[in-house]
Every structure is written in C-alpha cells, then in structure tokens.
Design an enzyme around this catalytic site. Sequence first.
Site, PDB file in Angstrom:
ATOM      1  N   ASN A   1     -27.627 -17.238  20.439  1.00 23.07           N
ATOM      2  CA  ASN A   1     -27.777 -17.522  18.885  1.00 23.07           C
ATOM      3  C   ASN A   1     -27.400 -19.130  18.698  1.00 23.07           C
ATOM      4  O   ASN A   1     -27.153 -19.531  19.754  1.00 23.07           O
ATOM      5  CB  ASN A   1     -26.802 -16.693  17.906  1.00 23.07           C
ATOM      6  CG  ASN A   1     -25.434 -16.626  18.317  1.00 23.07           C
ATOM      7  OD1 ASN A   1     -24.900 -15.665  19.053  1.00 23.07           O
ATOM      8  ND2 ASN A   1     -24.691 -17.852  18.267  1.00 23.07           N
TER       9      ASN A   1
ATOM     10  N   ASP B   1     -24.020 -19.364  25.192  1.00 22.11           N
ATOM     11  CA  ASP B   1     -23.169 -18.424  24.219  1.00 22.11           C
ATOM     12  C   ASP B   1     -22.925 -19.397  23.123  1.00 22.11           C
ATOM     13  O   ASP B   1     -22.226 -20.514  23.212  1.00 22.11           O
ATOM     14  CB  ASP B   1     -21.955 -18.052  24.770  1.00 22.11           C
ATOM     15  CG  ASP B   1     -21.306 -16.899  23.802  1.00 22.11           C
ATOM     16  OD1 ASP B   1     -21.727 -16.778  23.109  1.00 22.11           O
ATOM     17  OD2 ASP B   1     -20.337 -16.290  24.411  1.00 22.11           O
TER      18      ASP B   1
ATOM     19  N   CYS C   1     -23.483 -12.651  18.658  1.00 25.77           N
ATOM     20  CA  CYS C   1     -23.632 -12.334  20.102  1.00 25.77           C
ATOM     21  C   CYS C   1     -23.964 -11.125  20.630  1.00 25.77           C
ATOM     22  O   CYS C   1     -24.987 -10.709  21.037  1.00 25.77           O
ATOM     23  CB  CYS C   1     -22.217 -12.727  20.719  1.00 25.77           C
ATOM     24  SG  CYS C   1     -21.652 -14.459  20.506  1.00 25.77           S
TER      25      CYS C   1
END
Length: 543
Positions: A318, A46, A82
Amino acid sequence: MMASSRWCAPALVNCLWICVTLLTNLSGDVVAKSYRRPNIVLILTDDLDIAIGGLSPLNKTKKLIGDAGISFTNAYVASPLCCPSRASILTGKYPHNHHVINNTLEGNCSSKAWQKSQEPHTFPALLQASAGYQTFFAGKYLNQYGHAEAGGVEHVPPGWNYWVGLERNSKYYNYTLSVNGKAQKHGADYSRDYLTDVLANMSLDFLQYKSNYQPFFMMVSTPAPHSPWTAAPQYQDRFNSTKAPRDPNFNVHGKDKHWLIRQAKTPMTNSSVKFLDDAFRKRWQTLLSVDDLVERVVKRLEVRGELDNTYIFFTSDNGYHTGQFSLPLDKRQLYEFDIRVPLMVRGPNIKPNQTSQMLVANVDLGPTILDIAGYNVNKTQMDGMSFLPIMEGKLNSSSWRTDILVEYEGEGSNVSDPACPLLGPGVTECFPDCVCEDSYNNTYACVRTVAPSANLQYCEFDDNEVFVEVYNVTADPYQLTNIAKTIDQEILEKMNHRLMMLQSCSGASCRTPGLYDTRYKFDPRQMFTGHSWRLSRLRQTMK
C-alpha cells in the site's frame, strides 16, 4: 556485509532435501520441459508510497529493475492496508471475495478460515502444484501470521518448498522467524539479526542451493519502510535535512471530505509536524537496505547466468501519507497517496526504459505470474488479469480495462480512547492531539478510472450519509476538491451502478468493460434491488 553462516548450514541441508524431494516427485518429462521456463522474483515492500517520493532513496532498484524494464505509473492496491492487500496479492481477488477486511484475526487476517478457504488456492500454491515451480518465501506474510490461534509458527502455508515467515508484523530486530515451521529467534545484533539483511542472505542462499532443473519463484517481503523505521547503523545519518514534501495537500483542511478527514486539526501541531518529518526521514533510511537487497539479488542472478531468464517484480502492499489533509501518518484512506504504489518489472521480452500508464492493480500480480509460468488463469477464480501482454508490447490501451475497485472496511475501538474521550468509541489509531486515522465508518468502496478520456475516482462510504467523494485527478492531482455535488448527475448514476457491479463481481465478471470503455453498456434495469436504497440516498445527498 552481514554474515550468513548462522543460516547457511541448515539451509544447505534443507535445500538439498527440497531438491531431492522435488526431483523424486517429478517425472523426467516434466523436468525436461520445465527447466527452460522463466524464473520469477517478487520483492514486496511494506508501506512504500510513490506519491510522496518513496522511490527517491532506491537508486539501485530504479536502475536495475525500472530502467531495465517497465515502470507502471498507474498501479493500485485493492485495499490500502497491509493484510487485505497482501491477501489480494496472494489470491488475485478483491477483499469482498477473499474476506480479509483488516489486520486482525477477527478481520480474517491469517485466520483459520483464511487458511482453509483461501491459502490452498493462492498463486504460489498453483505454481508449485501445477506448474512445477520450486518456491521460496522470506519475510512478512500476513500481520497475524504465527498467532497461537492461527496455528503458531508451525503453520506453513501450502505452496512453499522453503518457508521463512516473520511472526506477526514488521520488525527489524528481536523477532521470530518460522523456518519451515520451526521457530528461529533473533536478537538485536546488527551483523546477525537485522531483518532486511537476513532476508537478503537467505535469498542468496536459496539461489545457491536450489535445484537447477526446475524454474523457481522467490518472494522476498521486506519490513521496510514500515514502522518502527529502524535503519541499519551505516544509514542512520543519511537524509538528515530531508523533510516530508510540502505538496499542495500537505497540512490543509479536507473541508469537503468524509468526517474522519474533516476532524483532523489544521494547522497541525508543531509536535505532529516534527514527528512526521522524523518518520519520513527514517523511512527513507530503512529503504537503503532494501536497495542493497535488490542489488545483491540481481547480481547473484547475473553471476549464475540466470538473470536473462528471470522476471523481477518490485512493488508495495500500500501507499502512505505524512501530513496530507493534516493526517499525521498512516495509510487506510482512499486518496492517491495511500492507494497508488510503485510497480517495476524487468524480464525476458520486456524492453528497457519503458513507462506504461495502463491501469493495473495488485489483484493482477497473481494472474500475471501464473501467465508467465504457462498456467491458464481462466482455471482460477481470480478477479485480476494478466498484464504480461502489456509488458511485452502486445496490447494497446483500447483493449485494456479502464477501471478497478478499491475497498476498505474501517476499524474502531469499542471503547473511547482515554486521551481523546470527546471522540467517543468507534475510532482508532489516534495521535496525542486527538487526530484519528481510522474509524468503524471509515468504510468505503471506490471505482478508480483511468482511460484516455477520463482520470476519475468515485467513492461511496457505507455510513448513514452514503457520503460520496469524486475527483477529477487530471485537473486536481492532489485531490483538493470533491466534485460530487457539481458533476453531471448521469455520470454519478453510472458510477454508482458500476461500483455496485464491481462490489458484487467475482472472477471474470470483475473484468467486464468499465464506464469509459467503448464496450460499456449502461442498463438501469440491472440495478440490484438490494442496493436500490443507495441510489435513492445518493440522489437525495446530491440535491
């Protein structure tokens, strides 16, 4: 090592029940045919960047996955945030087709509409229903998962035999998990509750108790290195002298960029620099537990004799920035540091120590995994394409795509930030020194081109200016100079046309030849009448 006794007993019962159910529902023929098919593991981090050194702490991961397989140097996300990005991974679609535009319920993040229209068609749902895979999920799903207006933690998305979903956004302690639709609350005891380790333990338990008569798909979605950057106790003193890299685009003014970048104060305040350096170091500390998770999963597969028949993917939703163009820290921007991510894969028929410069995107993960499972991707509505032939060395660059789409719809508050009233409404994610990371009109779409003859990024903003940014990434890897006003007009028009084609694409039409593909045909008559204002405005802007 954290004990997993808290979960083991119910896991055993649940997993045995899953196995009995699956074996009951499957005919002997399917079981006989499916057990030899490869297993698949997807480890999703994440906010893990690659441009500013995000892989540096992950030595075990690089050795066990990257060195043992293939690393993609041009892997991108369809949207640098996200929830839209995770939706693209699950559906194989660009945001304009799955309609998740930001991290809010209003932006369709885990909304009832998403659950009805998209969840039944995700690649895990197809793996389970049509390819005979047993499936396991553990970790962060979508940012609004578990919200009361989205069905609460009782909602278990279709496609998962065993479900351990984190309620809402990334945390390390004091969180709630949905374990097959039942809330399991966790506190702040490291040995029992540290989320990265809990996910590792649950993954190992699944591997222990799953059916051995079916292939499996396991997705582990870690909180790290997302804020609040809480490292495990044994790693909290690591990287003490580490600072964010001072690359050429660090703490410099983005003078030729979109207004949101131009508003950042340069040089940054000392407090902002200290804050981002601290965050950078803490992010690395949290990744050491991810490295442990990867090692434990790989070793368990090896002990069980399943490693040679298992594909393992490692990637991120990302990228991230810490000080680039004087933006303290976040994602959401169109630049390489936010849209380019790590991607490493090992597995059957993938030779070790490979590096590929082929252009891949997270919309390709679903098609690739379905391809591995033997499912015909053409039966889906997915925008991406399988890169399995690349990994197996069966495809050269001349027959692969040369561009992808990146799109983002900015978020902003309806009211002014009390700390920054002069900026007015419409901005969000503002720091104490009134540098804001997002706004309503931070809405853009880009064509990212990677071809033997071109390494370009072309972006248009959906604002009154139709502001354009163009970068020659080969000559200018840090994207310091926007060449929109100096590049050849014909290239601009072709890029504008290609962008409109991609923004309107769906399924197979998203895979048509790009501008620098020899098969590309430019026909101005194909310009969409609804977008003609963009081209005329573009021409005015470039004068």
